[in-house]
Design a protein around this motif. Structure first.
Motif, mmCIF file in Angstrom:
data_model
loop_
_atom_site.group_PDB
_atom_site.id
_atom_site.type_symbol
_atom_site.label_atom_id
_atom_site.label_comp_id
_atom_site.label_asym_id
_atom_site.label_seq_id
_atom_site.Cartn_x
_atom_site.Cartn_y
_atom_site.Cartn_z
ATOM 1 N N LEU A 162 -20.483 -65.649 -5.837
ATOM 2 C CA LEU A 162 -21.515 -65.695 -4.669
ATOM 3 C C LEU A 162 -22.938 -64.765 -4.972
ATOM 4 N N TYR A 192 -24.900 -66.598 -7.572
ATOM 5 C CA TYR A 192 -25.731 -67.612 -6.901
ATOM 6 C C TYR A 192 -26.720 -67.002 -6.033
ATOM 7 N N GLN A 193 -26.693 -66.188 -5.514
ATOM 8 C CA GLN A 193 -27.894 -65.319 -4.613
ATOM 9 C C GLN A 193 -28.926 -65.080 -5.643
ATOM 10 N N ILE A 224 -24.150 -71.749 -1.707
ATOM 11 C CA ILE A 224 -24.116 -70.354 -1.362
ATOM 12 C C ILE A 224 -23.197 -70.258 -0.217
ATOM 13 N N TYR A 282 -24.935 -57.883 -4.506
ATOM 14 C CA TYR A 282 -25.468 -59.133 -5.383
ATOM 15 C C TYR A 282 -26.133 -58.512 -6.716
#
Length: 157
Positions: free
Chosen positions: A24, A27-28, A64, A85
């Motif tokens: 995640l 991806y962010q 996401i 992140y």
């Protein structure tokens, strides 16, 4: 061995949730990079790449949400702070990229990292008998391998 409400081993689902949160985070950062490419692209292929980058960040945004919801489905909390992140992502933040080839190269490199992480997650999910996560990762890998091929073809690689 204790099992969660899905009937999956809690130790294995904890490991899966941690790996999903790592994914995640990647991806962010990737999503924000592609947004930046979309906003800042210049040059000969502006019209083509501007549209392509928008398609890409829309697809990333859907994933996401799916990844975060998978973490929740396993009974854990998805990472939701940008500082987290930044700490966890192997995909570097890219700033002020306006050259189309540079942006496409960065996207291709990011897909290589995501595909690798998703293969690891697929293996973990299979070991945990977690068909939901395995299916999600399998779908992402198949789609992104084709996308990576297309971006590499654009670059003449």
């Amino acid at each position: 061995m204790s099992k969660n409400f899905l009937g999956l081993d809690t130790a294995k689902t904890q490991e899966l949730a941690d790996s999903l949160n790592d994914l995640l985070s990647n991806y962010q950062i990737f999503y924000m990079n592609v947004r930046g490419y979309h906003w800042n692209i210049k040059g000969d292929n502006f019209f083509e790449l501007h549209v392509k980058f928008e398609e890409q960040y829309d697809a990333l945004l859907l994933k996401i949400d799916e990844i975060a919801e998978r973490v929740l489905t396993l009974g854990y909390r998805p990472a939701h702070a940008y500082s987290t992140y930044m700490e966890r992502s192997d995909i570097p933040e890219r700033k002020d990229v306006s050259n189309g080839k540079d942006a496409v190269q960065n996207i291709a490199e990011s897909f290589v990292k995501l595909i690798g992480k998703q293969r690891e997650l697929l293996s973990l999910a299979n070991a945990a008998d977690d068909e939901g996560t395995a299916s999600l990762m399998s779908d992402y890998i198949a789609e992104q391998e084709k996308t990576l091929w297309m971006y590499r073809s654009y670059l003449g690689q």
